[in-house]
Design an enzyme around this catalytic site. Structure first.
Site, PDB file in Angstrom:
ATOM      1  N   ASN A 259       2.320   1.491   4.340  1.00 58.61           N
ATOM      2  CA  ASN A 259       2.624   0.237   5.029  1.00 58.61           C
ATOM      3  C   ASN A 259       2.349   0.318   6.530  1.00 58.61           C
ATOM      4  O   ASN A 259       3.031  -0.312   7.347  1.00 58.61           O
ATOM      5  CB  ASN A 259       4.074  -0.228   4.773  1.00 58.61           C
ATOM      6  CG  ASN A 259       4.372  -1.673   5.200  1.00 58.61           C
ATOM      7  OD1 ASN A 259       5.489  -2.003   5.553  1.00 58.61           O
ATOM      8  ND2 ASN A 259       3.391  -2.546   5.177  1.00 58.61           N
TER       9      ASN A 259
ATOM     10  N   ASP B 106      -8.216   3.944   1.253  1.00 55.13           N
ATOM     11  CA  ASP B 106      -7.211   4.331   2.239  1.00 55.13           C
ATOM     12  C   ASP B 106      -7.945   4.809   3.492  1.00 55.13           C
ATOM     13  O   ASP B 106      -8.622   5.835   3.453  1.00 55.13           O
ATOM     14  CB  ASP B 106      -6.359   5.454   1.639  1.00 55.13           C
ATOM     15  CG  ASP B 106      -5.252   5.892   2.578  1.00 55.13           C
ATOM     16  OD1 ASP B 106      -5.269   5.488   3.756  1.00 55.13           O
ATOM     17  OD2 ASP B 106      -4.379   6.642   2.120  1.00 55.13           O
TER      18      ASP B 106
ATOM     19  N   CYS C 123       0.867  -1.183   0.000  1.00 58.97           N
ATOM     20  CA  CYS C 123       0.000   0.000   0.000  1.00 58.97           C
ATOM     21  C   CYS C 123       0.903   1.233   0.000  1.00 58.97           C
ATOM     22  O   CYS C 123       2.078   1.145  -0.378  1.00 58.97           O
ATOM     23  CB  CYS C 123      -0.977  -0.013   1.172  1.00 58.97           C
ATOM     24  SG  CYS C 123      -0.206   0.056   2.806  1.00 58.97           S
TER      25      CYS C 123
HETATM   26  P1  4NP Z   1      -1.766   2.861   4.099  1.00 58.75           P
HETATM   27  O1  4NP Z   1      -2.386   4.214   4.683  1.00 58.75           O
HETATM   28  O2  4NP Z   1      -1.242   3.161   2.722  1.00 58.75           O
HETATM   29  O3  4NP Z   1      -2.935   1.936   4.069  1.00 58.75           O
HETATM   30  O4  4NP Z   1      -0.685   2.435   5.066  1.00 58.75           O
HETATM   31  C1  4NP Z   1      -1.658   5.408   4.721  1.00 58.75           C
HETATM   32  C2  4NP Z   1      -0.876   5.681   5.808  1.00 58.75           C
HETATM   33  C3  4NP Z   1      -0.160   6.861   5.884  1.00 58.75           C
HETATM   34  C4  4NP Z   1      -0.251   7.774   4.843  1.00 58.75           C
HETATM   35  C5  4NP Z   1      -1.040   7.489   3.759  1.00 58.75           C
HETATM   36  C6  4NP Z   1      -1.739   6.305   3.695  1.00 58.75           C
HETATM   37  N1  4NP Z   1       0.460   8.999   4.906  1.00 58.75           N
HETATM   38  O5  4NP Z   1       0.282   9.832   4.005  1.00 58.75           O
HETATM   39  O6  4NP Z   1       1.231   9.228   5.842  1.00 58.75           O
END
Ligand code: 4NP
Length: 153
Positions: A10, A123, A7
């Site tokens: 992570n 997300d 993803c």
């Molecule tokens: P993930 O979710 O891709 O499912 O782990 C996210 C976690 C953090 C961020 C974006 C998506 N971020 O922009 O910090």
């Protein structure tokens, strides 16, 4: 079989996918290697998001042994299949692929349960209520994977 879940950060989606698939593979006596990574670098070394830890725990799965890492082009050779959570992850991973063999390993996670529809696992980072829904989507996709895995032996 070696499977990598990918993803963006992570910390939310792919750690859940890793935990769920490891759990199911163990239940079905499949000796699979399962890992996860993010296309982004912001959370390297961190535990999964507390909300992912909590939803996994509610379903009897412990993901607190995981630490975030970034996807690396070596992963194309280290894994047999790479499942990405959304179409942006898909583009980002494919951009790092050098060969057609690498490209052919990359699949959208929800095409397991909704073939050909190119749906995204949303997300949940900015949506406290989204984690259970994400868990259910990933659980169904992982169930599909182990049922196919059992047939393949
Ligand atoms: P993930 O979710 O891709 O499912 O782990 C996210 C976690 C953090 C961020 C974006 C998506 N971020 O922009 O910090």
């Amino acid at each position: 079989m070696k499977i990598l879940m990918v993803c963006l950060g992570n910390i939310c989606r792919s750690p859940l996918a890793e935990g769920i698939l490891k759990h199911k593979a163990q239940q079905h006596n499949l000796s699979w290697v399962v890992d996860s990574a993010g296309t982004g670098h912001w959370h390297i070394g961190q535990l999964p998001d507390a909300r992912s830890i909590a939803v996994a725990q509610r379903h009897g799965i412990d993901i607190t042994d995981q630490r975030a890492r970034q996807f690396h082009p070596d992963d194309f050779d280290r894994f047999d299949r790479i499942f990405v959570m959304d179409t942006q992850n898909h583009r980002d991973v494919l951009q790092l692929a050098q060969t057609e063999t690498h490209r052919a390993k990359v699949h959208l996670m929800l095409n397991l349960t909704y073939p050909g529809q190119n749906r995204n696992v949303p997300d949940p980072y900015h949506d406290d209520n989204g984690f259970e829904e994400v868990f259910q989507m990933l659980d169904k996709a992982c169930e599909k994977m182990v049922s196919v895995g059992r047939l393949e032996g």
